[in-house]
Scaffold this motif. Structure first.
Motif, short mmCIF file in Angstrom:
data_model
loop_
_atom_site.label_atom_id
_atom_site.label_comp_id
_atom_site.label_asym_id
_atom_site.label_seq_id
_atom_site.Cartn_x
_atom_site.Cartn_y
_atom_site.Cartn_z
N UNK A 172 0.82 -1.22 0.00
CA UNK A 172 0.00 0.00 0.00
C UNK A 172 0.85 1.27 0.00
N UNK A 173 0.22 2.38 -0.35
CA UNK A 173 0.89 3.67 -0.28
C UNK A 173 1.25 3.99 1.16
N UNK A 174 2.27 4.82 1.32
CA UNK A 174 2.76 5.10 2.66
C UNK A 174 1.67 5.67 3.57
N UNK A 175 0.90 6.63 3.07
CA UNK A 175 -0.14 7.22 3.91
C UNK A 175 -1.19 6.19 4.29
N UNK A 176 -1.53 5.34 3.32
CA UNK A 176 -2.53 4.32 3.59
C UNK A 176 -1.99 3.30 4.59
N UNK A 177 -0.69 3.01 4.50
CA UNK A 177 -0.07 2.09 5.44
C UNK A 177 -0.36 2.51 6.87
N UNK A 178 -0.13 3.79 7.15
CA UNK A 178 -0.32 4.30 8.51
C UNK A 178 -1.77 4.13 8.94
N UNK A 179 -2.70 4.39 8.02
CA UNK A 179 -4.11 4.26 8.35
C UNK A 179 -4.48 2.83 8.70
N UNK A 180 -3.98 1.91 7.87
CA UNK A 180 -4.31 0.50 8.11
C UNK A 180 -3.71 0.04 9.43
N UNK A 181 -2.48 0.49 9.71
CA UNK A 181 -1.84 0.10 10.97
C UNK A 181 -2.64 0.61 12.16
N UNK A 182 -3.09 1.84 12.07
CA UNK A 182 -3.82 2.37 13.22
C UNK A 182 -5.17 1.69 13.35
N UNK A 183 -5.74 1.29 12.20
CA UNK A 183 -6.98 0.52 12.26
C UNK A 183 -6.75 -0.81 12.99
N UNK A 184 -5.66 -1.48 12.63
CA UNK A 184 -5.36 -2.76 13.28
C UNK A 184 -5.14 -2.56 14.78
N UNK A 185 -4.42 -1.49 15.11
CA UNK A 185 -4.15 -1.23 16.52
C UNK A 185 -5.44 -1.04 17.29
N UNK A 186 -6.36 -0.26 16.72
CA UNK A 186 -7.59 -0.02 17.46
C UNK A 186 -8.45 -1.27 17.52
N UNK A 187 -8.36 -2.11 16.49
CA UNK A 187 -9.12 -3.36 16.53
C UNK A 187 -8.63 -4.26 17.66
N UNK A 188 -7.30 -4.26 17.85
CA UNK A 188 -6.74 -5.07 18.93
C UNK A 188 -7.28 -4.58 20.27
N UNK A 189 -7.28 -3.26 20.45
CA UNK A 189 -7.78 -2.72 21.72
C UNK A 189 -9.27 -2.98 21.89
N UNK A 190 -10.03 -2.77 20.80
CA UNK A 190 -11.48 -2.91 20.92
C UNK A 190 -11.95 -4.34 21.09
N UNK A 191 -11.37 -5.25 20.30
CA UNK A 191 -11.91 -6.60 20.29
C UNK A 191 -11.12 -7.56 21.17
N UNK A 192 -9.95 -7.15 21.59
CA UNK A 192 -9.15 -8.02 22.44
C UNK A 192 -8.55 -9.19 21.68
N UNK A 193 -8.55 -9.12 20.36
CA UNK A 193 -7.94 -10.24 19.63
C UNK A 193 -6.43 -10.07 19.62
N UNK A 194 -5.77 -11.16 19.30
CA UNK A 194 -4.32 -11.07 19.18
C UNK A 194 -3.96 -11.12 17.69
N UNK A 195 -2.72 -10.70 17.39
CA UNK A 195 -2.30 -10.62 15.99
C UNK A 195 -0.91 -11.22 15.85
N UNK A 196 -0.73 -12.00 14.80
CA UNK A 196 0.61 -12.37 14.38
C UNK A 196 0.90 -11.56 13.13
#
Ligand code: SF4
Lengths: 317, 701
Positions: free
Chosen positions: B523-547
């Motif tokens: 992905x484009x650099x700006x989009x990368x940051x957005x997707x990462x922050x989305x993943x981060x908030x998903x981890x906090x919200x749903x309590x799932x873990x990520x590999x």
């Protein structure tokens, strides 16, 4: 989108028209290169040179070539392809009576090929292992065996030995649908051996390619049942090349029917072209070439429209 | 009878008439002809042998044939095989064996005319179109397109009407008709050869266009030329026999195979044997040519399938059973916390059948993921990260499987679970998002269909409810106009949008663990940051873990709690993210950090970025000692022994380096070498899991 579609169809139609015209010119030139003038052919051996010249003059044989071509083209677009030099019958009428024979043959063989081919091709791709190797081997044999040879074997096994089907002849659909089907059976099966093998290979290769696509992994990762991945998603992805293969097969079978028609004594276009080439019946040859081209070009057109419909990317653009 | 397109080798799809059907179809790199493949399969060896025997026998026919082709033996008309007539006789008592072999040379020879014309003309046109630019290419393509939509059989018959049964001439014209299909096959390859760097170099050197075509393009086409020649040869034989069968063969009484079969067809009733010898001879010859073409045209390394065939799955099921019996009984006591993943001594290897059999891709990998935490699997391409990640879902591509170890999910060993049983885990417990969102979505179905079907399956919802949930999910992953996106096809949305859709798809089953394989790389650099922050908030919200599989230490610093650094199929260092980034113990980690500007925690940017010289070794070349030794700045003789994974001294961290302690004490740095400072190693996503070793140097900017 409506506009682009209309534009697309118009463009394709023009292209198709151009193809038919090119072939018409080609056929015209070929026919003129045939040995023997129309007078000589129609009057047969022993006719006086004077009589021959007279016929040639009447038929416009001595006119300049372009004039002859446009005269022919003018009547052709009105559905008149001239008269046979051999029996004086209208070529259009003759071909019109023959077209259904060849069309039934080619369509029947295409349908059977498609059913056999898709079934076997998908099975080979899905099952893999020994099943794949057996199907691959059989398909390899089937494409290598000439249709006329396979046909003779079938005649021997199914008509001579066990008279399941009539060995030769054609019964028009109007006379008896049942006999029509029976009379078509052997030639259709004969042509479908090679055709089915061809489509089986095409299907197998396309299915395997579909299964290499990454979205298949996504489907598995979301617990999509295997049958659904195979028969909904992979088959859908593979449908484009498979459909193209089937259309191609129809075109080839349409041309290839000349062999089946000879073998099974069927009064189709193939037989017409074979006869008229042997007897140097120029208007008939010319007529068949043009008719066959129109059919092939029409099938290609339908294929392109089908492709456009099947592929979301093309449909949207 | 006459094909409208060039024939394709058995395991490839037929090139179709509709030229623009699927332009993106993979095109194998053109390759030079090597004879070795010819003797790689039984079929092609037998084919070469038969053709050689046939040609030799036919050319020497007058010397050894028991009868002349026209000898009539009225004592043995329509006979089967006898001592005098080994293959029987025809209706005039002529010896079939003699006629078959005597006419072979002519049949083969005239078919070669078709081959030469078709392949020669097709190749020439392709090279011309490739060399002369777009306008010429368009013109040639247009003409060939028309040629391919002609009814070949009927035209050939009309030609026969004009020129008579002049077989060599007819076979030549047939070649012209077929050349259009050959052109289509050759064009793509010729163009790709024409665009090679060395061709540009030759142009600069002033080599003429014709010179380039002959010296650089033609050699690359040789294999395809030979494949097509063999297949066209078979086609030519069949067509020629077919023409003879319908009465347009060589003039009577000259024998021809097609004519002989035609003769036999007249006697199906009284002498069925007659069609056997000639038919078999023709079939064998065609089969031989096809076998040669197929052997040469075989794709060397088919891309791995994402859904192995039933046979392959059975084999894998057996392997799984072996692992299940070998592994210690899973710990099922209540002590196991919900939602924990514990990978123990995982090994992945290439299956013992097929190419590269037995090669290890991942060896002895262990790590843990606690619920609600993010683990980063870091390393260059070719280190086995993706294989490790895919094995968690049991989604290794065909030909690759888990060879040992355990994947404990809530105490259940997934490595010993059947594929069928994994279906209850995938999507519901463990979900996957991958590198290229565009390719991860099915191009043939709308986003809405893919999402609702998944939700209905994984959550057992009704249609309307699932539709509603699909919209919710899309909104949850940050898509504003969810209703519109649901109606689109994947190719109609951007990469970033597609990745959000893919994440929504992964979330559909409310998984506890998300396996993310380089989710931002494409992905484009700006989009990368957005997707990462989305993943981060998903981890906090749903309590799932990520590999999280990544080569980017910036991503690690951003989102990961724990890190496992992988090199050449092993974990070389693991531990908490902060301690590893601040205080790396393994030289490879050190090097990765030194090479990555984003991950440099030091407040001052280094003037020069270090690089790691060389490449990750191929799995088959892994040494018994430290696998990093060949590239390590600190390597010494002690590094040639196998190195164990030992506590690094920093928390619970582990490190696999004999000099780790020494380096920690001395505080050594990975030195920048004299390479362009702005460049660093970047990992290209591999499309082909079997070619894991693609490393490309790329600007990080
Ligand atoms: S073991 Fe030796 S070669 Fe390997 S990383 Fe450590 S110092 Fe380098």
């Amino acid at each position: 989108m409506e506009v682009t579609m209309a534009l697309f169809i118009t463009k394709r139609l023009l292209m198709a028209l151009a193809t038919v015209l090119v072939v018409a010119v080609l056929a015209f030139l070929l026919v003129h290169a045939m040995p023997g003038s129309p007078g000589a052919v129609s009057l047969g051996a022993g006719a006086s040179q004077q009589a021959i010249d007279e016929v040639n003059q009447r038929m416009g044989w001595n006119d300049p070539l372009p004039a002859q071509f446009f005269t022919w083209l003018g009547s052709a677009v009105q559905g008149d392809l001239g008269v046979s030099l051999i029996d004086g019958r209208s070529v259009s009428a003759d071909l019109a009576s023959r077209l259904p024979v060849t069309a039934s043959l080619a369509a029947g063989a295409t349908v059977l090929s498609a059913v056999l081919g898709i079934g076997l091709g998908v099975t080979a791709a899905v099952r893999g292992g020994v099943v794949d190797r057996i199907i691959g081997g059989v398909a390899g044999m089937a494409v290598a065996l000439p249709a006329f040879w396979i046909g003779i074997i079938f005649v021997y096994l199914l008509a001579v030995q066990s008279s399941v089907f009539p060995a030769t002849g054609y019964v028009p659909f109007e006379s008896s649908p049942q006999d029509w089907a029976l009379s078509l059976a052997l030639p259709v099966i004969t042509l479908a051996v090679g055709g089915g093998a061809f489509i089986a290979r095409q299907t197998r290769a396309s299915m395997l390619e579909a299964l290499q696509q990454e979205h298949i992994r996504t489907l598995r990762a979301t617990a999509t049942p295997t049958w659904k991945i195979l028969y909904v998603h992979a088959l859908r992805y593979a449908s484009l090349p498979i459909v193209a293969g089937i259309a191609l097969q129809f075109i080839q079978l349409f041309g290839g029917s000349v062999i089946a028609e000879q073998l099974f004594a069927m009064p189709g276009l193939g037989q017409a072209v074979q006869n008229s080439v042997s007897t140097h019946d120029a208007p008939s040859v010319q007529g068949v070439v043009v008719i066959a081209t129109v059919v092939v070009v029409a099938v290609n057109l339908v294929l392109e429209l089908a492709t456009k419909f099947l592929d979301p990317k093309l449909r949207a653009s | 009878m006459i094909p409208n397109v060039a024939p394709a080798p058995a395991d490839q799809a037929q090139p179709t008439t509709a030229a623009d059907l699927r332009k993106t179809r993979r095109q194998g790199a053109p390759k030079k002809f090597t004879g070795s493949k010819l003797f790689g399969s039984f079929g092609s060896i037998a084919g070469v042998a038969w053709l050689a025997v046939l040609v030799a026998a036919s050319l020497t026919a007058p010397l050894w044939l028991p009868f002349k082709t026209e000898d009539q033996d009225f004592t043995a008309v329509l006979s089967g095989p006898t001592a005098a007539h080994w293959l029987g006789t025809d209706e005039l008592g002529r010896d079939l064996l003699s006629r078959i072999f005597a006419s072979a040379a002519g049949t083969l020879g005239t078919s070669i005319i078709t081959v030469i014309v078709a392949v020669g003309l097709g190749t020439l046109l392709a090279m011309l179109a490739a060399a002369a630019g777009e306008r010429v290419e368009n013109a040639v393509s247009r003409v060939t397109e028309i040629m391919m939509s002609l009814p070949g059989t009927v035209i050939i018959l009309a030609v026969i009407g004009a020129v008579g049964t002049n077989i060599p001439m007819i076979m030549g014209i047939l070649g012209v008709l077929i050349s259009a299909g050959i052109y289509r096959v050759m064009l793509g390859q010729a163009k790709s050869l024409q665009s090679q760097l060395y061709v540009d170099a030759a142009k600069v050197d002033g080599v003429s266009t014709a010179g380039i075509s002959l010296r650089h393009v033609l050699p690359g086409l040789t294999n395809t030329i030979v494949v097509q020649a063999a297949l066209i040869f078979a086609v030519g034989m069949l067509i020629q026999a077919g023409l003879a069968f319908i009465g347009f063969g060589p003039p009577i009484p000259q024998p021809s195979w097609g004519g002989m079969i035609q003769g036999a067809s007249q006697h199906v009733y009284d002498a069925p044997w007659m069609m056997v010898p000639t038919g078999a001879g023709l079939a064998l010859t065609v089969l031989s040519a096809n076998a040669i073409g197929n052997a040469l045209g075989k794709a060397p390394n088919a891309t791995a399938s994402h859904l192995p065939s039933a046979a392959a799955r059975r084999q894998r099921a057996k392997a799984v059973a072996t692992i299940a019996s070998a592994a210690p009984a899973p710990v099922t006591q209540d002590g196991v916390a919900k939602g924990t993943l514990s990978v123990r001594n995982l090994s992945v290897g290439v299956d013992s059948t097929g190419a590269g059999s037995g090669v290890r891709l991942v060896t002895d990998v262990s790590f843990d993921v606690e619920q609600g935490t993010v683990l980063g699997l870091v390393g260059e391409s070719g280190c086995g990260k993706t294989m490790t990640a895919l094995s968690l879902l049991g989604l290794l591509p065909s030909g690759v499987s888990v060879t040992g170890g355990q994947i404990l999910w809530n105490g259940r060993n997934l490595a010993a679970t059947t594929d069928k049983a994994m279906e209850t885990v995938r999507g519901r417990d463990i979900a996957l998002i991958s590198q290229e969102p565009m390719r991860a979505l099915d191009p043939m179905f709308t986003v809405g269909y893919q999402l609702t079907a998944t939700i209905r399956r994984l959550r057992g919802m009704g249609k309307a409810e699932a539709r509603e949930e699909a919209r919710n999910l899309l909104e949850k992953v940050g898509i504003v106009d969810a209703a519109r996106i649901l109606k689109t096809y994947p190719h109609q949305i951007s990469g970033g949008m597609a990745q959000r859709v893919a994440i929504a798809l992964a979330l559909a089953g409310q998984p506890k663990l998300l396996v993310a394989d380089e989710p931002t790389t494409a992905l484009d650099v700006t989009v990368q940051a957005e997707i990462l922050s989305l993943l981060r908030s998903l981890v906090t919200d749903t309590g799932m873990s990520v590999v999280m599989v990544t080569h980017d230490l910036g991503v690690v610093a951003d989102i990961c709690d724990q890190v496992a650094v992988m090199y050449a199929g092993q974990v070389v260092e693991n531990g908490r993210t902060d301690s590893i980034l601040d205080n790396p113990r393994h030289p490879y980690t050190l090097a990765l950090l030194a090479a990555d500007p984003h991950a440099n925690h030091a407040n001052d940017m280094p003037e020069r970025l270090a690089t790691i010289q060389g490449q990750v070794p191929q799995p088959k070349d892994w040494p018994t000692g430290c696998r990093f030794a060949a590239r390590c700045q600190f390597a010494g003789s002690a590094c040639l022994e196998p190195v164990p994974l030992l506590p690094s001294g920093a928390g619970e961290g582990l490190v696999r380096c004999v000099k780790a302690d020494q380096l920690a004490v001395e505080g050594m740095d990975w030195l920048a070498t004299d390479v362009p400072a702005a460049r660093a190693l970047e990992i290209t996503p591999t499309q082909n899991p079997r070619s894991l070793q693609t490393i490309v140097e790329k600007d990080l900017a």
